[in-house]
Design a protein around this motif. Structure first.
Motif, PDB file in Angstrom:
ATOM      1  N   UNK A   3       0.769  -1.139   0.119  1.00  0.00           N
ATOM      2  CA  UNK A   3       0.098  -0.090   0.031  1.00  0.00           C
ATOM      3  C   UNK A   3       0.777   1.317  -0.059  1.00  0.00           C
ATOM      4  N   UNK A   4       0.210   2.112  -0.592  1.00  0.00           N
ATOM      5  CA  UNK A   4       0.830   3.828  -0.703  1.00  0.00           C
ATOM      6  C   UNK A   4       0.273   4.532   0.729  1.00  0.00           C
ATOM      7  N   UNK A   5      -0.625   4.043   1.100  1.00  0.00           N
ATOM      8  CA  UNK A   5      -1.162   4.719   2.293  1.00  0.00           C
ATOM      9  C   UNK A   5      -1.120   3.814   3.606  1.00  0.00           C
ATOM     10  N   UNK A   6       0.197   3.611   4.036  1.00  0.00           N
ATOM     11  CA  UNK A   6       0.300   2.880   5.361  1.00  0.00           C
ATOM     12  C   UNK A   6      -0.301   3.476   6.647  1.00  0.00           C
ATOM     13  N   UNK A   7      -0.311   4.951   6.891  1.00  0.00           N
ATOM     14  CA  UNK A   7      -1.154   5.470   7.785  1.00  0.00           C
ATOM     15  C   UNK A   7      -2.632   5.053   7.844  1.00  0.00           C
ATOM     16  N   UNK A   8      -3.249   4.982   6.520  1.00  0.00           N
ATOM     17  CA  UNK A   8      -4.486   4.617   6.350  1.00  0.00           C
ATOM     18  C   UNK A   8      -4.777   3.080   6.756  1.00  0.00           C
ATOM     19  N   UNK A   9      -3.974   2.275   6.394  1.00  0.00           N
ATOM     20  CA  UNK A   9      -4.010   0.753   6.772  1.00  0.00           C
ATOM     21  C   UNK A   9      -3.844   0.590   8.291  1.00  0.00           C
ATOM     22  N   UNK A  10      -3.058   1.451   9.062  1.00  0.00           N
ATOM     23  CA  UNK A  10      -2.566   1.267  10.384  1.00  0.00           C
ATOM     24  C   UNK A  10      -4.039   1.802  11.202  1.00  0.00           C
ATOM     25  N   UNK A  11      -4.565   2.875  10.587  1.00  0.00           N
ATOM     26  CA  UNK A  11      -5.776   3.305  11.262  1.00  0.00           C
ATOM     27  C   UNK A  11      -6.952   2.267  11.321  1.00  0.00           C
ATOM     28  N   UNK A  12      -7.172   1.681  10.079  1.00  0.00           N
ATOM     29  CA  UNK A  12      -8.247   0.687   9.721  1.00  0.00           C
ATOM     30  C   UNK A  12      -7.804  -0.697  10.693  1.00  0.00           C
ATOM     31  N   UNK A  13      -6.633  -1.009  10.837  1.00  0.00           N
ATOM     32  CA  UNK A  13      -6.298  -2.146  11.655  1.00  0.00           C
ATOM     33  C   UNK A  13      -6.460  -1.798  13.268  1.00  0.00           C
TER      34      UNK A  13
END
Length: 283
Positions: free
Chosen positions: A263-273
């Motif tokens: 992913x190019x949006x790791x902060x978004x992935x971290x929030x979703x997790x």
């Protein structure tokens, strides 16, 4: 009179608890009941059951790690020169599979048969909405399991009540143990059952009182998979003797998400997790 020893062991890691609400476990079945494991830790194959694949939802099998746990524990029993003469287990599939793993670890799978005793099943309150339908011994025998087919149980599945109280559960476990011991006044006995069984199958035998609900749940929460406890008797009086083998500790391996490397949006992935983890812990 020679010393008699009884070993009570909890089953290994179970699929439904290991995967929780992730969907990987029961979603490994398609709409026609065809099974394809969606995680390496899910069993590669599953036994056929008379109530169909849906029956696995209430009668979960072991994970691959759970089966390995049971074989390693069996090996520990063998390495500590534990002799087993009689084997009993709960009718839950996870207990039956754990029994097979233990016997293989001890090198006894071709020398000993095991007995399925419904009285060793867990507290019926935890069955939630419906009484589980277990795989009968005659079907287990057809599947190649080394099981006694003609055993007359202390309790039948029809006698297990969904509204069973905690005191009733203690008494059921106690009566099952008394029958097993009366059937085998000599020889060492292996019993494979549930987390609470290490308490309920021993407490009254050693002269203890039924515990409070708080104490019961405390002990249960601190009884991990493949915990083992020993009872022994020389003169008709049973005593707890701790565990005959070392403890079994291992880390918890979380699900890996390869998207985190893509992913190019790791902060978004971290929030979703983080949101998913919060939902999981609050449900």
């Amino acid at each position: 009179m020679p010393e008699q020893r009884v070993f009570i062991i909890r089953h290994g890691e179970r699929c439904d608890f290991a995967f929780g609400k992730s969907g990987l476990w029961m979603n490994s079945f398609d709409s026609r009941g065809r099974y394809r494991p969606l995680d390496i830790n899910l069993p590669r194959t599953l036994p056929k059951r008379p109530d169909g694949w849906q029956g696995f939802a209430a009668d979960t099998p072991l994970t691959e790690i759970g089966y390995l746990q049971s074989k390693l524990t069996g090996r520990a029993l063998r390495d500590n020169n534990i002799e087993i003469n009689h084997v009993y287990c709960s009718p839950a599939l996870r207990c039956i599979q754990t029994t097979i793993g233990l016997l293989k670890g001890m090198g006894l799978e071709k020398r000993l048969q095991f007995v399925v005793e419904p009285g060793l099943y867990e507290w019926m309150v935890w069955a939630r909405y419906a009484k589980p339908c277990w795989i009968p011994p005659k079907d287990l025998k057809r599947l190649g399991y080394p099981v006694h087919e003609n055993y007359v149980p202390c309790w039948t599945d029809k006698e297990l009540r969904m509204n069973e109280s905690m005191v009733d559960y203690y008494q059921r476990s106690f009566s099952s143990m008394n029958k097993i011991l009366s059937d085998h006044p000599e020889g060492n006995i292996l019993i494979v059952a549930h987390g609470a069984s290490l308490e309920t199958c021993t407490r009254q035998l050693v002269g203890g009182d039924i515990r409070s609900t708080d104490d019961f749940y405390y002990l249960l929460q601190n009884t991990p998979y493949l915990s083992c406890v020993e009872l022994n008797s020389r003169d008709g009086l049973w005593r707890l003797a701790g565990s005959p083998i070392p403890s079994f500790s291992h880390t918890y391996n979380r699900t890996f998400d390869p998207l985190q490397l893509i992913t190019k949006d790791l902060p978004l992935l971290k929030r979703e997790r983080a949101e998913r983890e919060q939902m999981r812990t609050t449900q």
